[in-house]
Design an enzyme around this catalytic site. Structure first.
Site, PDB file in Angstrom:
ATOM      1  N   GLY A  55      12.145 -51.300-119.708  1.00  0.00           N
ATOM      2  CA  GLY A  55      12.754 -51.119-118.396  1.00  0.00           C
ATOM      3  C   GLY A  55      13.305 -52.454-117.932  1.00  0.00           C
ATOM      4  O   GLY A  55      12.594 -53.469-117.923  1.00  0.00           O
ATOM      5  N   ALA A  56      14.587 -52.472-117.563  1.00  0.00           N
ATOM      6  CA  ALA A  56      15.264 -53.740-117.287  1.00  0.00           C
ATOM      7  C   ALA A  56      14.545 -54.613-116.257  1.00  0.00           C
ATOM      8  O   ALA A  56      14.326 -55.808-116.499  1.00  0.00           O
ATOM      9  CB  ALA A  56      16.707 -53.466-116.861  1.00  0.00           C
ATOM     10  N   ASP A 246      20.616 -50.580-117.121  1.00  0.00           N
ATOM     11  CA  ASP A 246      20.219 -51.846-117.728  1.00  0.00           C
ATOM     12  C   ASP A 246      21.246 -52.941-117.483  1.00  0.00           C
ATOM     13  O   ASP A 246      20.912 -54.118-117.510  1.00  0.00           O
ATOM     14  CB  ASP A 246      19.988 -51.663-119.226  1.00  0.00           C
ATOM     15  CG  ASP A 246      18.679 -50.966-119.502  1.00  0.00           C
ATOM     16  OD1 ASP A 246      17.710 -51.665-119.843  1.00  0.00           O
ATOM     17  OD2 ASP A 246      18.606 -49.740-119.355  1.00  0.00           O
ATOM     18  N   ASN A 256      23.175 -47.836-119.835  1.00  0.00           N
ATOM     19  CA  ASN A 256      21.832 -47.292-119.637  1.00  0.00           C
ATOM     20  C   ASN A 256      21.382 -46.644-120.941  1.00  0.00           C
ATOM     21  O   ASN A 256      22.105 -46.651-121.940  1.00  0.00           O
ATOM     22  CB  ASN A 256      21.826 -46.286-118.476  1.00  0.00           C
ATOM     23  CG  ASN A 256      20.416 -45.919-118.039  1.00  0.00           C
ATOM     24  OD1 ASN A 256      19.580 -46.799-117.842  1.00  0.00           O
ATOM     25  ND2 ASN A 256      20.138 -44.638-117.907  1.00  0.00           N
TER      26      ASN A 256
END
EC number: 5.3.1.23
Length: 358
Positions: A55-56, A246, A256
């Protein structure tokens, strides 16, 4: 609303405790909840690369703490510790190429390092900056949850069916979540009938993580294979697709999790609104469009093997982790700075000129 959102929070993935970074190993969820302790920048870089943490926003936060750990080791070694710390910056930057939050967090840590004054305690200064990055992300999530929920309510005040992709909850952030944060807020306001969660091959973040997070909070959720999304839009009265990001470029294109682009195409065909939820640290104004975004590809064995056993003999695999959704397929980008509807370069620039709302 803020107090209700905080009261609903049940999951976290990152802890900074007594000078150690603790990460919930997301590869093992939901069967096992195992916390791993990391005490060096190299260990944090490996955790990011191996998807212990993903997860960014969570990647960026972890990298910031990784610099604190690196600085502690370099200071203990003596000599030119700042020059030596550059190796830790490089190691962490190389861990995942697509999520811009990683580079944003590292740049912020480097900037704070360069602004230190004579007499400052380097380790204390860097630790305070990493904690600030972590806490700011959590606050941003709460703001985005409110803004995104209001968009949902504006379109329709009755309970709705919503489709989401990958995992964008507390596990992917500093707390509460981006797209799942909006969904949580909508649920608290009685705006959710059912959430449909794409399983999200090949790492199954939707089935292992998103469904687990939502079920833990009593939010009605149904799991579906990724290829069922268009059928769901046609038959189940889906009103919104809500995803994270992202990286978002200056014109509003969004990178993403792989599969997001086809969701946006199908959403436009079926008249379903498409919302992207991400903090402004995900926006890369240095990239003009999505064509400039580096797309990470992972080992083909993630597709060719199940449980360590080969399922497709004598073939190669194409395994990009992300795709790019053009801005003209997106109805709204929700950030802590505000909402951009029908994003383009002019509207994105206006957004980034605003101060934060939280």
């Amino acid at each position: 609303m803020r107090e209700r959102l905080l009261a609903a929070e049940r999951v976290k993935a990152i802890e900074w405790r007594d000078g150690t970074l603790r990460l919930l190993d997301q590869r093992l969820l939901p069967q096992e909840e195992v916390w791993l302790e990391h005490e060096s920048a190299a260990e944090v870089a490996k955790a990011i690369r191996d998807m212990v943490v993903r997860g960014a926003p969570a990647i960026g936060i972890s990298a910031a703490y990784g610099i604190v750990l690196g600085a502690r080791a370099r200071l203990a070694q003596g000599g030119d510790w700042r020059a030596a710390l550059e190796e830790d910056f490089r190691l962490l930057a190389d861990s995942r190429p697509t999520a811009v939050n990683l580079f944003w967090a590292l740049n912020r840590m480097r900037d704070r390092l360069e602004r230190m004054k004579e007499g400052d305690q380097p380790l204390a200064v860097l630790e305070a900056e990493a904690i600030s990055i972590h806490e700011s992300d959590r606050e941003a999530n709460l703001t985005m949850a409110q803004l995104g929920m209001e968009l949902i309510r504006k379109q329709q005040g009755s309970p709705q069916n919503i489709l989401t992709h990958c995992n964008t909850g507390a596990l992917a952030t500093g707390g509460f979540g981006t797209a799942l944060g909006v969904i949580r807020a909508a649920h608290l306001e009685g705006l959710v009938n059912r959430i449909y969660a794409d399983e999200t091959r090949p790492w199954l973040q939707g089935s292992r993580l998103t469904a687990w997070e939502l079920a833990n909070e009593g939010i009605p959720v149904s799991l579906n294979v990724d290829s069922a999304a268009a059928h769901l839009m046609k038959t189940e009265n889906i009103t919104w697709v809500i995803v994270g990001a992202d990286r978002i470029t200056a014109n509003g294109d969004v990178a993403n999790k792989i599969g997001t682009y086809q969701l946006a195409v199908n959403a436009m065909h079926h008249g379903v609104r498409f919302m992207v939820v991400a903090p402004s640290s995900t926006i890369d104004m240095n990239l003009e469009s999505g064509e400039d975004i580096p797309i990470e590809e992972r080992d083909g064995r993630e597709l060719l093997e199940i449980g360590g056993r080969r399922v497709a003999a004598e073939v190669d695999a194409y395994n990009p982790v992300f795709d790019v959704t053009p801005a003209d397929l997106i109805d709204a980008i929700v950030t802590e700075r505000g909402v951009v509807e029908r994003p383009d370069a002019e509207r994105m620039a206006a957004l980034m000129s605003r101060k934060r709302l939280h």
